[in-house]
Write an enzyme that holds these catalytic residues in place. Structure first.
Site, PDB file in Angstrom:
ATOM      1  N   GLY A 162       0.867  -1.176   0.000  1.00  0.00           N
ATOM      2  CA  GLY A 162       0.000   0.000   0.000  1.00  0.00           C
ATOM      3  C   GLY A 162       0.898   1.219   0.000  1.00  0.00           C
ATOM      4  O   GLY A 162       2.132   1.076   0.004  1.00  0.00           O
ATOM      5  N   SER A 163       0.283   2.387   0.047  1.00  0.00           N
ATOM      6  CA  SER A 163       1.115   3.603  -0.029  1.00  0.00           C
ATOM      7  C   SER A 163       2.112   3.671   1.124  1.00  0.00           C
ATOM      8  O   SER A 163       3.248   4.091   0.944  1.00  0.00           O
ATOM      9  CB  SER A 163       0.218   4.835  -0.024  1.00  0.00           C
ATOM     10  OG  SER A 163      -0.641   4.800   1.107  1.00  0.00           O
TER      11      SER A 163
ATOM     12  N   GLU B 144       3.738   1.411   2.407  1.00  0.00           N
ATOM     13  CA  GLU B 144       4.825   0.434   2.272  1.00  0.00           C
ATOM     14  C   GLU B 144       5.736   0.747   1.088  1.00  0.00           C
ATOM     15  O   GLU B 144       6.852   0.240   1.005  1.00  0.00           O
ATOM     16  CB  GLU B 144       4.278  -0.987   2.083  1.00  0.00           C
ATOM     17  CG  GLU B 144       3.542  -1.524   3.289  1.00  0.00           C
ATOM     18  CD  GLU B 144       2.210  -0.840   3.489  1.00  0.00           C
ATOM     19  OE1 GLU B 144       1.469  -0.709   2.501  1.00  0.00           O
ATOM     20  OE2 GLU B 144       1.924  -0.381   4.612  1.00  0.00           O
TER      21      GLU B 144
ATOM     22  N   GLU C  32      -3.950 -10.531   2.237  1.00  0.00           N
ATOM     23  CA  GLU C  32      -2.893 -10.680   3.232  1.00  0.00           C
ATOM     24  C   GLU C  32      -2.878 -12.043   3.914  1.00  0.00           C
ATOM     25  O   GLU C  32      -1.831 -12.480   4.394  1.00  0.00           O
ATOM     26  CB  GLU C  32      -2.978  -9.553   4.260  1.00  0.00           C
ATOM     27  CG  GLU C  32      -2.517  -8.196   3.727  1.00  0.00           C
ATOM     28  CD  GLU C  32      -3.557  -7.439   2.912  1.00  0.00           C
ATOM     29  OE1 GLU C  32      -4.635  -7.998   2.645  1.00  0.00           O
ATOM     30  OE2 GLU C  32      -3.303  -6.279   2.553  1.00  0.00           O
TER      31      GLU C  32
ATOM     32  N   HIS D  68       0.182  -4.117   4.608  1.00  0.00           N
ATOM     33  CA  HIS D  68      -0.368  -2.776   4.651  1.00  0.00           C
ATOM     34  C   HIS D  68      -0.865  -2.501   6.072  1.00  0.00           C
ATOM     35  O   HIS D  68      -1.320  -3.421   6.757  1.00  0.00           O
ATOM     36  CB  HIS D  68      -1.520  -2.681   3.643  1.00  0.00           C
ATOM     37  CG  HIS D  68      -1.975  -1.278   3.397  1.00  0.00           C
ATOM     38  ND1 HIS D  68      -1.112  -0.225   3.305  1.00  0.00           N
ATOM     39  CD2 HIS D  68      -3.217  -0.762   3.212  1.00  0.00           C
ATOM     40  CE1 HIS D  68      -1.801   0.888   3.081  1.00  0.00           C
ATOM     41  NE2 HIS D  68      -3.076   0.579   3.012  1.00  0.00           N
TER      42      HIS D  68
ATOM     43  N   HIS E  82     -10.059 -31.051  21.741  1.00  0.00           N
ATOM     44  CA  HIS E  82     -10.969 -30.285  20.887  1.00  0.00           C
ATOM     45  C   HIS E  82     -12.360 -30.190  21.509  1.00  0.00           C
ATOM     46  O   HIS E  82     -13.076 -29.234  21.290  1.00  0.00           O
ATOM     47  CB  HIS E  82     -11.030 -30.946  19.497  1.00  0.00           C
ATOM     48  CG  HIS E  82     -11.860 -30.224  18.482  1.00  0.00           C
ATOM     49  ND1 HIS E  82     -12.110 -30.721  17.235  1.00  0.00           N
ATOM     50  CD2 HIS E  82     -12.492 -29.032  18.526  1.00  0.00           C
ATOM     51  CE1 HIS E  82     -12.873 -29.871  16.562  1.00  0.00           C
ATOM     52  NE2 HIS E  82     -13.120 -28.843  17.320  1.00  0.00           N
TER      53      HIS E  82
ATOM     54  N   GLY F 118      -6.103 -25.065  13.544  1.00  0.00           N
ATOM     55  CA  GLY F 118      -7.517 -25.241  13.226  1.00  0.00           C
ATOM     56  C   GLY F 118      -8.079 -24.091  12.407  1.00  0.00           C
ATOM     57  O   GLY F 118      -9.257 -24.108  12.059  1.00  0.00           O
TER      58      GLY F 118
HETATM   59  C1  LIG Z   1     -11.162 -19.771   9.694  1.00  0.00           C
HETATM   60  C2  LIG Z   1     -12.093 -20.880  10.015  1.00  0.00           C
HETATM   61  N1  LIG Z   1     -13.416 -20.716   9.845  1.00  0.00           N
HETATM   62  C3  LIG Z   1     -14.268 -21.729  10.118  1.00  0.00           C
HETATM   63  C4  LIG Z   1     -13.799 -22.919  10.602  1.00  0.00           C
HETATM   64  C5  LIG Z   1     -14.769 -24.034  10.975  1.00  0.00           C
HETATM   65  N2  LIG Z   1     -14.612 -25.219  10.140  1.00  0.00           N
HETATM   66  C6  LIG Z   1     -13.969 -26.317  10.567  1.00  0.00           C
HETATM   67  S1  LIG Z   1     -14.009 -27.559   9.489  1.00  0.00           S
HETATM   68  C7  LIG Z   1     -14.898 -26.660   8.380  1.00  0.00           C
HETATM   69  C8  LIG Z   1     -15.330 -27.250   7.083  1.00  0.00           C
HETATM   70  C9  LIG Z   1     -14.250 -27.373   6.070  1.00  0.00           C
HETATM   71  O1  LIG Z   1     -14.837 -27.750   4.853  1.00  0.00           O
HETATM   72  P1  LIG Z   1     -14.070 -28.507   3.715  1.00  0.00           P
HETATM   73  O2  LIG Z   1     -12.747 -27.896   3.484  1.00  0.00           O
HETATM   74  O3  LIG Z   1     -14.977 -28.608   2.558  1.00  0.00           O
HETATM   75  O4  LIG Z   1     -13.767 -29.927   4.318  1.00  0.00           O
HETATM   76  P2  LIG Z   1     -14.803 -31.087   4.698  1.00  0.00           P
HETATM   77  O5  LIG Z   1     -15.296 -30.778   6.055  1.00  0.00           O
HETATM   78  O6  LIG Z   1     -15.895 -31.065   3.686  1.00  0.00           O
HETATM   79  O7  LIG Z   1     -13.961 -32.294   4.669  1.00  0.00           O
HETATM   80  C10 LIG Z   1     -15.157 -25.398   8.879  1.00  0.00           C
HETATM   81  C11 LIG Z   1     -15.911 -24.351   8.169  1.00  0.00           C
HETATM   82  C12 LIG Z   1     -12.406 -23.033  10.797  1.00  0.00           C
HETATM   83  N3  LIG Z   1     -11.855 -24.151  11.265  1.00  0.00           N
HETATM   84  N4  LIG Z   1     -11.583 -22.019  10.467  1.00  0.00           N
END
Ligand SMILES: Cc1ncc(C[n+]2csc(CCOP(=O)(O)OP(=O)(O)O)c2C)c(N)n1
Ligand SMILES: [Mg+2]
Length: 534
Positions: free
Chosen positions: A34-35, A37, A56, A79, A286, A408
């Site tokens: 961006g500007s 940077e 990003e 940025h 988890h 995750g």
């Molecule tokens: C940034 C983010 N947003 C939402 C989630 C919640 N989440 C965990 S698994 C998943 C589904 C992923 O879908 P896909 O890549 O199609 O894999 P599938 O479950 O169909 O195997 C989501 C949305 C996350 N882990 N990270």
């Protein structure tokens, strides 16, 4: 006669910073400009390269992959406030992955900061917290090179991670002094008396289990982990949610993957009298759980590079320090009387091809990929519901051939594959992606195409967030009930690939799978293979 020292004029902040980056081996800059940077990159040196990411999160994901692949900190330029905001998800992931990143963010010129200028990042050093190890906006322009040096050493010290510097746009042309690179330790040897306790416990154990985490591969300790497991006849499990593979999955001592659930871990480790967590938290959970953290009669010992993880472990003895040095010290002890090796675990059943008119199972797709890939190919995975299938049908056999995120946070895999391919020239990378996951940072395809990287993106298209649908019963959903916001109809990955300069091919039937994979694995350019799965 007086010896004459050649006169070197005082450098600008830009010159001193560029010299330091060269000294640190950070001549690849991942960024989105961006500007605020632009001043850094005036007179961009010929031996540097700028890797452009179109959002990003892609920039930081690529840098994370590159840093892991090269085992050196990667340099990132974002940025000011909005750019750092977009990057935050993958900064969180780099923090969890323990990936060293020196992130610089633009800031408005110092002279206008009192007037809340356009693009001003108010409290710029607070924005990325708590997911950076250090953040700083130097008090004076001439302190910027010193801050870059400190940022590099902090990022590289174990446990590694991202750091952020906010740098006002008018700093780069100011005069400063050169900063000489120094030798700074990046890891430490675990305390001998604590390691000795662990060594004694291993020698006394009759049925030891090793739980291997991401820090084993990250620290380059694959061979040491194998040697120590063999010496003690230990069964070897992969830690829950591990972002790397630290043990050959075809080894006769390999015992499988622990899930991120307390009761299931206890059940999985039943029968062992000692659990040695190496480079892994004990344990990553988890979902809610209760009761003991270990099976009855088992004790826990741990070797970990992160003192915080050592501090929160609920039980056991923990040595903190370099995994590789710690394992080497354990191997330097006299070998115990050899124990009989446990029986190898049973192999999983082969996946069947689909019946006529049916979609392929993920197991069939991954089994086919396993037959066709070379064990040296690098797999970067972000396909949540397919992870267990991958674990049974696509074994990882070599060090530094498997990467996923420890956080995750989806949106890491696509750009990480790009960064890893860039960091390991000549190596084939396979990006194993869920259809939902790849949409978080799909612009990575454009970077892969521009850089002509040999990546086969295999997109498992099940048209949904299957992992969430599978997870719903844990939260009280009736089996088979609708789960809001989990359907993904109408995404055309071949079109998305072609629209960004990548080849793309759709595979809907089993007989088209092998030819498509073969072409993608042979190609020297990125190819997207969209596979329709059940
Ligand atoms: C940034 C983010 N947003 C939402 C989630 C919640 N989440 C965990 S698994 C998943 C589904 C992923 O879908 P896909 O890549 O199609 O894999 P599938 O479950 O169909 O195997 C989501 C949305 C996350 N882990 N990270
Ligand atoms: Mg999906």
């Amino acid at each position: 006669m007086e010896p004459t020292t050649p006169h070197r004029p005082a450098p600008t902040v830009r010159e001193a910073a560029i010299e330091l980056m060269r000294d640190f081996g950070m001549t690849t800059v991942f960024g989105n400009p961006g500007s605020t940077e632009l001043p850094l990159f005036r007179d961009f040196p010929a031996d540097f390269r700028y890797v452009l990411g179109l959002q990003e999160s892609v920039v930081v994901g690529m840098a994370d992959g590159y840093a892991q692949a090269t085992r050196n900190a990667a340099f990132v330029n974002l940025h000011s406030a909005a750019g750092v905001g977009h990057a935050m998800g993958n900064i969180f992931t780099a923090h969890k992955n323990r990936t060293p990143l020196v992130i610089t963010a633009g800031q408005q010129a110092r002279a206008i900061l009192p007037f809340d200028p356009f693009l001003y990042s108010n409290q710029a050093t607070e924005l990325p917290k708590p997911y950076v190890k250090w953040s700083c906006e130097p008090a004076r322009a001439q302190d910027v090179p010193l801050a870059i040096a400190r940022a590099y050493y902090v990022a590289m010290q174990e446990p590694r991670g991202p750091v952020l510097l906010s740098i006002p746009a008018d700093d780069w042309d100011r005069e400063t002094e050169r900063v000489q690179p120094r030798v700074v330790s990046t890891g430490s040897r675990p305390e001998p008396q604590v390691l000795a306790r662990i060594g004694d416990a291993l020698d006394a154990s009759e049925r030891p289990a090793f739980v291997i985490g991401a820090a084993v591969d990250r620290s380059g300790a694959w061979d040491e982990a194998v040697a120590l497991a063999q010496r003690h006849g230990a069964r070897v499990y992969v830690a829950p949610m591990s972002g790397r593979c630290g043990f050959p999955e075809d080894h006769r001592l390999f015992a499988g993957f622990l899930p991120a659930m307390r009761e299931a871990i206890v059940k999985g480790l039943e029968g062992h009298d000692l659990v040695f967590a190496i480079g892994a938290p004990a344990f990553t959970y988890h979902v809610e759980g209760s009761g003991a953290h270990l099976p009855a009669g088992a004790a826990l010992v741990q070797l970990i590079d992160d003192p915080t993880i050592a501090a929160w472990a609920p039980v056991g003895t923990a040595a903190v320090g370099s995994i590789r040095l710690g394992l080497q010290d354990l191997l330097a002890r006299p070998a115990p009387i050899p124990r009989p090796l446990p029986a190898p675990r049973a192999r999983g059943a082969r996946a069947e091809p689909p019946a006529a008119g049916e979609r392929m199972s993920v197991a069939y797709v991954l089994q086919t990929l396993a037959e066709m890939r070379d064990p040296d190919h690098i797999i970067v995975e972000e396909a949540p519901s397919s992870r267990p299938v991958m674990q049974s049908h696509l074994p990882i056999l070599r060090t530094e051939t498997f990467y996923t995120m420890c956080s995750g946070g989806l949106g890491h895999g696509m750009p990480a594959a790009v960064g890893i391919a860039l960091g390991k020239p000549g190596r084939k990378v396979i990006g194993l992606m869920g259809d939902g996951s790849c949409m978080y940072s799909i612009q990575a395809l454009w970077s892969a195409a521009q850089l002509k990287l040999p990546i086969a993106f295999v997109i498992l298209k099940n048209r949904r967030y299957a992992a969430l649908q599978e997870f719903a019963p844990v939260f009280g959903y009736e089996p088979g009930a609708q789960v809001a916001g989990t359907a993904l109809p109408g995404i055309d990955f071949v079109a998305l690939a072609r629209g960004q300069g990548c080849d793309g091919v759709r595979v809907a039937h089993a007989d088209a799978l092998r030819p498509a994979l073969q072409q993608a694995l042979r190609s020297t350019a990125p190819v997207v293979v969209e596979v329709e799965v059940a």
